[in-house]
Design a protein around this motif. Structure first.
Motif, short mmCIF file in Angstrom:
data_model
loop_
_atom_site.label_atom_id
_atom_site.label_comp_id
_atom_site.label_asym_id
_atom_site.label_seq_id
_atom_site.Cartn_x
_atom_site.Cartn_y
_atom_site.Cartn_z
N GLU B 37 19.74 9.15 51.47
CA GLU B 37 19.75 10.35 52.31
C GLU B 37 20.82 10.31 53.40
O GLU B 37 21.46 11.32 53.70
CB GLU B 37 18.36 10.54 52.93
N ASP B 54 16.14 6.41 44.42
CA ASP B 54 15.07 6.68 45.38
C ASP B 54 14.69 8.15 45.44
O ASP B 54 13.51 8.50 45.56
CB ASP B 54 15.50 6.24 46.79
N GLN B 55 15.70 9.03 45.39
CA GLN B 55 15.42 10.45 45.57
C GLN B 55 14.55 10.99 44.44
O GLN B 55 13.66 11.81 44.67
CB GLN B 55 16.71 11.27 45.66
N GLU B 57 12.49 9.29 42.71
CA GLU B 57 11.16 8.75 42.96
C GLU B 57 10.44 9.58 44.02
O GLU B 57 9.27 9.95 43.86
CB GLU B 57 11.30 7.30 43.45
N ALA B 58 11.17 9.91 45.08
CA ALA B 58 10.58 10.72 46.16
C ALA B 58 10.13 12.08 45.63
O ALA B 58 9.07 12.58 45.99
CB ALA B 58 11.60 10.89 47.27
N VAL B 59 10.95 12.68 44.76
CA VAL B 59 10.63 13.99 44.20
C VAL B 59 9.30 13.93 43.44
O VAL B 59 8.43 14.78 43.61
CB VAL B 59 11.75 14.47 43.26
N ASN B 61 7.02 11.61 43.78
CA ASN B 61 5.94 11.27 44.71
C ASN B 61 5.44 12.50 45.43
O ASN B 61 4.30 12.55 45.88
CB ASN B 61 6.43 10.24 45.74
N ARG B 62 6.31 13.49 45.56
CA ARG B 62 5.86 14.75 46.16
C ARG B 62 5.16 15.61 45.10
O ARG B 62 4.95 16.80 45.30
CB ARG B 62 7.06 15.53 46.70
N VAL B 239 17.40 14.58 48.56
CA VAL B 239 16.14 14.80 47.84
C VAL B 239 16.10 16.22 47.26
O VAL B 239 15.63 16.44 46.14
CB VAL B 239 14.92 14.48 48.74
#
Lengths: 309, 272
Positions: B37, B54-55, B57-59, B61-62, B239
């Motif tokens: 980020e 990571d991004q 994964e973050a997507v 996770n949301r 993200v």
């Protein structure tokens, strides 16, 4: 692909009753689609007309009443409608013209034989496939952001000062996104037109010593006319209803409050059902004017295939 | 000869430059999706970031998955329904003409000209009354209304190309209507059906206006969900790019694979 052969006796030659039967079958085939369309699109519109004759704000449900044409009077007095109509014409018109011109340029370039032509075409059609919501978000934050956007970085490379796109020039950001998304659409249709050209005629022109520019002006352009018409028409129909980038990028600021967005604002922010419905009816009237011109052209284009025989 | 070859090379080079400029926003979006980020929105831009997943994964996770599934249900469901309704209707309009083909066609296409915004108020209030807001089935049904006219119009021009002789031969052999449609006509217009289906799928997958207004939590589809990644504190570009990349993949791949159908479909079958 041969017709199935059966050993059943052949049908009697079509007489009166057979013809009637065929018509009945045709109607039965058409009916489900027609009914679905009427229920999902016409009934809500008739209700919209009904609502537009009422004074009705969702915040004051008890005060609902019939007011005749009052809503229309206030719509026309308000001035929002006319300025919104202006915005719609400006945004749609500019985007359609730019998309068509750029689409023509790319169609001519991609009509040649060159290395990686298939890949180039694939890359070119991608913007049309990108979800408009995604395109709007990426253009706003990644391309047009005043501080970190790629547009200003590009300007900086050639020594130009940065521009506050999103705040100062919202209408430019909208037109840029729409042009980017619809250029591939125009290009595909015009490319199909170029590839449908009679190669012998082009060769004859070359033999007669006409250069590429003269050939394009005298032979290709007239041939492309109906393809240009189709592209302009279909793009106009889609862009007249444009909503996504305006809701996501500008929220109707800076001359981007198109009719669709204005109506959305009145209905879902202001909760003015009656007035918003009047805006809806007016919007449809405007669209009908544009569409009837468009439809006439469409039928001219399609009548070569024998519509309504 | 060499002069014209030089000119051709120059035109090709110019073509590639223009194409790459045009494609740049998509490429940059995908590239940004793989950045951390803090390197996503920098001055000057970061061209050699520390690549990361990571991004994405973050997507997820949301919880992006339910939104994608909703998008799929609405797109595939409405496309299938549209085809089931549109093919017989188009058949009636082209091969066994009803008396007023022109009026029927005109009606279908005029419903497409009508801004959805003009009928959204009653639709919203009706759905509210029957508890149909935030419901993926109702959204699917509305997408049928949006896409049906395009499909009818397109299928009609594909069906109009079926050679009459084949149909007449089938009828003389005593083929019933069902046989005629399924054994003779459908195989011939399969490419047309694919084109119509593709266009309906694309429009439904990308649709924002209705999805944004008529869904909230349960039935939310991907386009309105994307806007939730913009956050007021900044630092969201990577993200957001990852979520947008995931969101556009199905339609972009479908369009890339079926380019020929795409062209015919977009022009509503007006172009061979």
């Amino acid at each position: 692909m041969s017709a199935p052969t059966t050993t059943r006796p052949r049908r009697a030659p079509a007489g009166g009753s057979a013809k009637k039967h065929r018509l009945a079958v045709s109607r039965a085939l058409l009916w489900p689609a027609l009914a679905t369309s009427i229920i999902l699109t016409q009934v809500p519109f008739v209700m919209t007309i009904f609502y537009s004759l009422q004074s009705w704000n969702l915040l004051r449900p008890g005060e609902r009443g019939f007011t005749g044409l009052d809503n229309y009077v206030s719509v026309l007095r308000d001035g929002s409608f006319l300025s919104s109509l202006g915005s719609t014409v400006a945004v749609t018109g500019t985007s359609v013209v730019l998309s068509t011109l750029l689409g023509m340029l790319f169609a001519v370039l991609l009509d040649r034989n060159f290395v990686g032509r298939g890949v180039a075409r694939t890359l070119m059609i991608t913007p049309f496939l990108v979800m408009p919501a995604a395109a709007a978000l990426i253009w706003k934050w990644s391309i047009f952001d005043a501080a970190t956007g790629m547009a200003n970085w590009g300007l900086g490379l050639v020594g130009l000062p940065p521009v506050a796109w999103n705040t100062e020039l919202p209408i430019v950001t909208i037109i840029a996104v729409l042009t980017w998304q619809y250029t591939p659409f125009a290009m595909l249709i015009l490319l199909a037109g170029l590839q449908a050209q009679n190669k012998d005629v082009l060769e004859a022109a070359a033999v007669d010593g006409a250069g590429p520019i003269r050939t394009f002006g005298w032979i290709t352009l007239p041939h492309l006319r109906q393809y240009v018409e189709i592209a302009v028409l279909l793009a106009s129909i889609m862009l007249l209803q444009v909503f996504d980038p305006i809701a996501i990028m500008t929220r109707g600021t800076g001359g981007t409050k198109t009719l669709s967005y204005l109506l959305y604002e009145r209905a879902f922010v202001g909760l003015e059902v009656g007035e918003a419905a009047a805006y809806g009816v007016m919007t449809v009237l405007v669209t009908i004017v544009v569409a009837s011109v468009a439809l006439r052209t469409l039928f001219k284009v399609f009548s070569s295939e024998g519509i309504g025989r | 000869m060499t002069r014209s070859r030089l000119r051709a090379t120059l035109v090709t080079a110019a073509t590639w430059v223009l194409v790459l400029i045009f494609f740049f926003p998509v490429a940059w979006m995908v590239f940004t999706a793989f950045k951390p980020e803090r390197q996503a929105a920098t001055v000057p831009p970061t061209f050699f970031p520390a690549l990361t997943l990571d991004q994405f994964e973050a997507v997820f996770n949301r919880d992006m998955l339910p939104y994608l599934i909703n998008s799929f249900s609405a797109s595939v469901g409405s496309t299938l329904l549209v085809l089931v309704l549109a093919v017989p209707a188009a058949y009636a309009l082209s091969i066994r003409p009803v008396i007023n083909v022109r009026d029927a066609l005109f009606f279908f296409i005029s419903t497409r000209f009508m801004p959805v915004a003009a009928s959204i108020i009653p639709i919203y209030l009706l759905l509210q009354a029957v508890g149909g807001l935030d419901n993926i089935t109702w959204l699917t049904i509305l997408y049928v209304g949006v896409n049906l006219p395009i499909a009818v119009w397109m299928m009609r021009s594909f069906l109009a190309e079926v050679p009459r002789e084949i149909l007449e031969a089938a009828q003389l052999d005593g083929a019933r209507l069902g046989t005629e449609i399924f054994r003779v006509v459908l195989p011939l217009v399969m490419p047309g059906i694919a084109a119509a289906g593709l266009i309906c799928f694309i429009f439904a997958w990308n649709e924002f206006f209705l999805a944004n207004l008529l869904t909230a939590q349960v039935a939310r589809t991907t386009p309105p969900f994307l806007t939730s990644f913009v956050d007021g504190r900044g630092q969201f570009l990577a993200v957001l790019s990852a979520a947008a990349t995931v969101a556009i993949i199905p339609v972009v791949l479908a369009g890339w694979i079926a380019q020929k159908q795409l062209v015919r479909g977009l022009a509503m079958g007006a172009i061979k």
